[in-house]
Design a protein around this motif. Structure first.
Motif, mmCIF file in Angstrom:
data_model
loop_
_atom_site.group_PDB
_atom_site.id
_atom_site.type_symbol
_atom_site.label_atom_id
_atom_site.label_comp_id
_atom_site.label_asym_id
_atom_site.label_seq_id
_atom_site.Cartn_x
_atom_site.Cartn_y
_atom_site.Cartn_z
ATOM 1 N N ASP A 103 -103.835 -35.583 55.215
ATOM 2 C CA ASP A 103 -103.644 -34.225 54.721
ATOM 3 C C ASP A 103 -103.381 -34.171 53.216
ATOM 4 O O ASP A 103 -103.137 -33.091 52.677
ATOM 5 N N CYS A 104 -103.395 -35.335 52.557
ATOM 6 C CA CYS A 104 -103.053 -35.426 51.138
ATOM 7 C C CYS A 104 -104.140 -36.192 50.391
ATOM 8 O O CYS A 104 -104.856 -36.998 50.981
ATOM 9 N N ASN A 105 -104.184 -35.972 49.086
ATOM 10 C CA ASN A 105 -105.004 -36.874 48.284
ATOM 11 C C ASN A 105 -104.142 -38.097 47.939
ATOM 12 O O ASN A 105 -102.946 -38.125 48.228
ATOM 13 N N SER A 106 -104.722 -39.104 47.356
ATOM 14 C CA SER A 106 -103.992 -40.351 47.124
ATOM 15 C C SER A 106 -102.809 -40.160 46.164
ATOM 16 O O SER A 106 -101.761 -40.789 46.343
ATOM 17 N N LEU A 107 -102.946 -39.294 45.182
ATOM 18 C CA LEU A 107 -101.848 -39.038 44.253
ATOM 19 C C LEU A 107 -100.685 -38.360 44.976
ATOM 20 O O LEU A 107 -99.530 -38.769 44.822
ATOM 21 N N GLN A 108 -100.982 -37.345 45.767
ATOM 22 C CA GLN A 108 -99.921 -36.667 46.509
ATOM 23 C C GLN A 108 -99.205 -37.639 47.444
ATOM 24 O O GLN A 108 -97.979 -37.650 47.510
ATOM 25 N N TRP A 109 -99.974 -38.451 48.146
ATOM 26 C CA TRP A 109 -99.377 -39.419 49.071
ATOM 27 C C TRP A 109 -98.445 -40.367 48.321
ATOM 28 O O TRP A 109 -97.341 -40.658 48.778
ATOM 29 N N SER A 110 -98.875 -40.829 47.166
ATOM 30 C CA SER A 110 -98.062 -41.727 46.348
ATOM 31 C C SER A 110 -96.780 -41.035 45.891
ATOM 32 O O SER A 110 -95.688 -41.617 45.955
ATOM 33 N N ILE A 111 -96.896 -39.803 45.461
ATOM 34 C CA ILE A 111 -95.731 -39.026 45.010
ATOM 35 C C ILE A 111 -94.761 -38.812 46.167
ATOM 36 O O ILE A 111 -93.541 -38.963 46.012
ATOM 37 N N TYR A 112 -95.288 -38.474 47.333
ATOM 38 C CA TYR A 112 -94.419 -38.251 48.495
ATOM 39 C C TYR A 112 -93.678 -39.530 48.880
ATOM 40 O O TYR A 112 -92.485 -39.501 49.166
ATOM 41 N N LYS A 113 -94.365 -40.641 48.900
ATOM 42 C CA LYS A 113 -93.723 -41.902 49.271
ATOM 43 C C LYS A 113 -92.691 -42.317 48.220
ATOM 44 O O LYS A 113 -91.620 -42.823 48.549
ATOM 45 N N TYR A 114 -93.014 -42.111 46.955
ATOM 46 C CA TYR A 114 -92.060 -42.386 45.874
ATOM 47 C C TYR A 114 -90.806 -41.525 46.058
ATOM 48 O O TYR A 114 -89.685 -42.012 45.959
ATOM 49 N N THR A 115 -91.012 -40.243 46.330
ATOM 50 C CA THR A 115 -89.893 -39.324 46.534
ATOM 51 C C THR A 115 -89.049 -39.755 47.727
ATOM 52 O O THR A 115 -87.814 -39.697 47.677
ATOM 53 N N LEU A 116 -89.698 -40.185 48.782
ATOM 54 C CA LEU A 116 -88.979 -40.656 49.961
ATOM 55 C C LEU A 116 -88.074 -41.832 49.595
ATOM 56 O O LEU A 116 -86.911 -41.874 49.991
ATOM 57 N N LEU A 117 -88.587 -42.766 48.819
ATOM 58 C CA LEU A 117 -87.769 -43.899 48.368
ATOM 59 C C LEU A 117 -86.593 -43.424 47.518
ATOM 60 O O LEU A 117 -85.471 -43.908 47.671
#
Length: 81
Positions: free
Chosen positions: A56-70
């Motif tokens: 449901d995300c592009n690669s940048l969004q996915w990276s940002i979400y995972k970074y935020t989760l960390l």
């Protein structure tokens, strides 16, 4: 506005971030805006990000979400220490 709605609002803002620095700024602004409520928003935010699908995300969004989760997990654990 409910805690869940606040978390969804933060995710919406994160979806427009173009780098980790902007993600940090979004989290800092949310923390400042919601102050004491922010600690209640974090677990909901973490759950919602964890439930996101990479499809449901592009690669940048996915990276940002995972970074935020960390970052939110670091924040949560440092509060407990």
């Amino acid at each position: 506005m409910t805690i869940e709605e606040h978390a969804l609002q933060i995710i919406a803002k994160l979806s427009t971030a173009t780098n980790y620095e902007q993600a940090d700024q979004i989290l800092a602004a949310a923390e400042k805006e919601h102050q004491s409520l922010f600690q209640e928003i974090l677990p909901v935010l973490e759950n919602k990000i964890s439930a996101l699908s990479p499809l449901d995300c592009n690669s940048l969004q996915w990276s940002i979400y995972k970074y935020t989760l960390l970052q939110t997990r670091k924040s949560t654990h440092s509060e407990m220490a």
